[in-house]
Design a protein around this motif. Structure first.
Motif, mmCIF file in Angstrom:
data_model
loop_
_atom_site.group_PDB
_atom_site.id
_atom_site.type_symbol
_atom_site.label_atom_id
_atom_site.label_comp_id
_atom_site.label_asym_id
_atom_site.label_seq_id
_atom_site.Cartn_x
_atom_site.Cartn_y
_atom_site.Cartn_z
ATOM 1 N N GLN A 169 7.214 5.582 -2.287
ATOM 2 C CA GLN A 169 5.850 5.163 -1.960
ATOM 3 C C GLN A 169 5.743 4.766 -0.495
ATOM 4 O O GLN A 169 4.791 5.134 0.198
ATOM 5 N N GLU A 170 6.729 4.023 -0.006
ATOM 6 C CA GLU A 170 6.701 3.613 1.395
ATOM 7 C C GLU A 170 6.851 4.827 2.307
ATOM 8 O O GLU A 170 6.145 4.966 3.312
ATOM 9 N N ARG A 171 7.762 5.714 1.980
ATOM 10 C CA ARG A 171 7.980 6.897 2.819
ATOM 11 C C ARG A 171 6.723 7.753 2.893
ATOM 12 O O ARG A 171 6.354 8.244 3.971
ATOM 13 N N TRP A 172 6.063 7.918 1.765
ATOM 14 C CA TRP A 172 4.875 8.777 1.737
ATOM 15 C C TRP A 172 3.639 8.069 2.277
ATOM 16 O O TRP A 172 2.585 8.697 2.449
ATOM 17 N N SER A 173 3.738 6.759 2.533
ATOM 18 C CA SER A 173 2.618 6.028 3.125
ATOM 19 C C SER A 173 2.662 6.058 4.634
ATOM 20 O O SER A 173 1.749 5.568 5.289
ATOM 21 N N ARG A 174 3.727 6.613 5.207
ATOM 22 C CA ARG A 174 3.838 6.712 6.655
ATOM 23 C C ARG A 174 2.871 7.765 7.188
ATOM 24 O O ARG A 174 2.460 8.669 6.458
ATOM 25 N N PRO A 175 2.545 7.706 8.490
ATOM 26 C CA PRO A 175 1.633 8.700 9.059
ATOM 27 C C PRO A 175 2.120 10.128 8.891
ATOM 28 O O PRO A 175 1.334 11.060 8.825
ATOM 29 N N SER A 176 3.458 10.331 8.828
ATOM 30 C CA SER A 176 3.977 11.675 8.667
ATOM 31 C C SER A 176 3.751 12.207 7.259
ATOM 32 O O SER A 176 3.870 13.392 6.998
ATOM 33 N N GLY A 177 3.441 11.279 6.347
ATOM 34 C CA GLY A 177 3.154 11.699 4.987
ATOM 35 C C GLY A 177 1.665 11.687 4.751
ATOM 36 O O GLY A 177 0.866 11.907 5.639
ATOM 37 N N SER A 178 1.252 11.388 3.502
ATOM 38 C CA SER A 178 -0.173 11.372 3.190
ATOM 39 C C SER A 178 -0.620 9.955 2.893
ATOM 40 O O SER A 178 -0.053 9.295 2.037
ATOM 41 N N SER A 179 -1.632 9.464 3.611
ATOM 42 C CA SER A 179 -2.225 8.177 3.319
ATOM 43 C C SER A 179 -3.382 8.417 2.363
ATOM 44 O O SER A 179 -4.416 8.954 2.755
ATOM 45 N N VAL A 180 -3.200 8.044 1.124
ATOM 46 C CA VAL A 180 -4.226 8.320 0.132
ATOM 47 C C VAL A 180 -4.905 7.024 -0.269
ATOM 48 O O VAL A 180 -4.296 5.955 -0.247
ATOM 49 N N PRO A 181 -6.178 7.065 -0.635
ATOM 50 C CA PRO A 181 -6.888 5.862 -1.070
ATOM 51 C C PRO A 181 -6.219 5.231 -2.285
ATOM 52 O O PRO A 181 -5.664 5.937 -3.143
ATOM 53 N N LEU A 182 -6.295 3.917 -2.368
ATOM 54 C CA LEU A 182 -5.567 3.185 -3.397
ATOM 55 C C LEU A 182 -6.026 3.506 -4.811
ATOM 56 O O LEU A 182 -5.226 3.929 -5.657
ATOM 57 N N LEU A 183 -7.307 3.295 -5.111
ATOM 58 C CA LEU A 183 -7.767 3.449 -6.491
ATOM 59 C C LEU A 183 -7.697 4.895 -6.991
ATOM 60 O O LEU A 183 -7.286 5.123 -8.134
#
Length: 302
Positions: A169-183
């Motif tokens: 979750q942390e890795r994919w929350s980085r700018p290089s990954g996808s920042s997706v809305p929480l809900l």
């Protein structure tokens, strides 16, 4: 103390209180139904509650995002909850389950350090030792009551699943990954988790709910605690880092024990209170080691 520090403290405190309450819902539900039944209905109701955000998920998430959210959902929700619920049904006290799952900080920090090719600092090692001592003090009374050692594999497996999911979750929350809305992301995860739980309950003939109010109280409690705690968990992970959120879990055994007091009617164990103090010191020490680390905020738009 800066505004950002106040916000981080508030997020952390809310996470500990809400996350700890979830262990009690598992213990209450285990008294009324098969663990597969409890898990299936808890996941189904959660998916229904979050269903209004599925259209947004379809609009905002691409195929890669869906796969990633499905993986995190299976690890952090389906497998984690299955381990906790099965442990409660096997007689593992809520405080002991919280003890085992809160050993996650050691696994997260060591795993992250190995992956990055760096050594743990003296402060981190001291914090890990202090935190482990704190959670051990909290649960020693439960372990003395005769909890069978093999049943501890259930919360231990839940902890490992949550650890892997947290790091992803942390890795994919980085700018290089996808920042997706929480809900929307939680809606996708809950949909996958419900399918997972029902897929196991139906073949076992465990989907029919028992006609007792206590079961639905446990389900409602679990849904409320689950949606709130996972939302807070992912927010703290994204904004403060996986190490920060994991160290906060050191507080859950003692707080879970305190949550259980109104149900059990027992006087707070001295060891539980001592463990809370020791765990709190460990959280402060480990948080100090993370303050200088770079954290990239993620704006959730759910």
């Amino acid at each position: 103390m800066s505004t950002s520090t106040h916000s981080a403290t508030f997020r952390g405190a809310a996470l500990v209180v809400v996350w700890s309450s979830g262990f009690l819902s598992a213990e209450l539900g285990a008294a009324h139904a098969d663990p597969g039944t409890l898990l299936a209905w808890r996941c189904l109701v959660t998916a229904v509650v979050l269903a209004p955000w599925l259209p947004a998920a379809c609009r905002l998430l691409d195929r890669r995002d869906w796969v990633r959210q499905a993986v995190v959902g299976v690890l952090c929700q389906a497998l984690y909850l299955a381990g906790v619920v099965q442990a409660a049904a096997a007689g593992v006290p809520a405080g002991t389950s919280a003890l085992v799952t809160s050993l996650q900080p050691a696994v997260v920090l060591v795993g992250a350090a190995l992956a990055a090719g760096r050594r743990l600092t003296t402060v981190q090692v001291g914090g890990l030792l202090l935190g482990t001592a704190g959670v051990a003090l909290t649960a020693v009374a439960d372990l003395r009551s005769g909890t069978a050692l093999p049943t501890l594999a259930l919360p231990f497996g839940a902890m490992l699943a949550l650890t892997v999911g947290t790091l992803l979750q942390e890795r994919w929350s980085r700018p290089s990954g996808s920042s997706v809305p929480l809900l929307p992301s939680l809606a996708v995860q809950s949909l996958v988790t419900a399918g997972f739980a029902v897929g196991f309950a139906v073949p076992a003939g465990a989907l029919a709910p028992p006609p007792v109010p206590g079961f639905w109280v446990a389900v409602g409690w679990g849904v409320l605690a689950g949606v709130s705690s996972y939302a807070l968990y992912y927010v703290v992970t994204a904004r403060d880092g996986a190490g920060r959120v994991s160290t906060l879990l050191y507080l859950t055994p003692a707080v879970t024990t305190l949550w259980a007091l109104p149900l059990s009617g027992r006087t707070p164990p001295v060891l539980a209170l001592l463990g809370l103090g020791v765990s709190g010191a460990a959280v402060a020490l480990l948080h100090r080691s993370h303050r200088c680390s770079e954290r990239v905020p993620v704006a959730f738009n759910g």
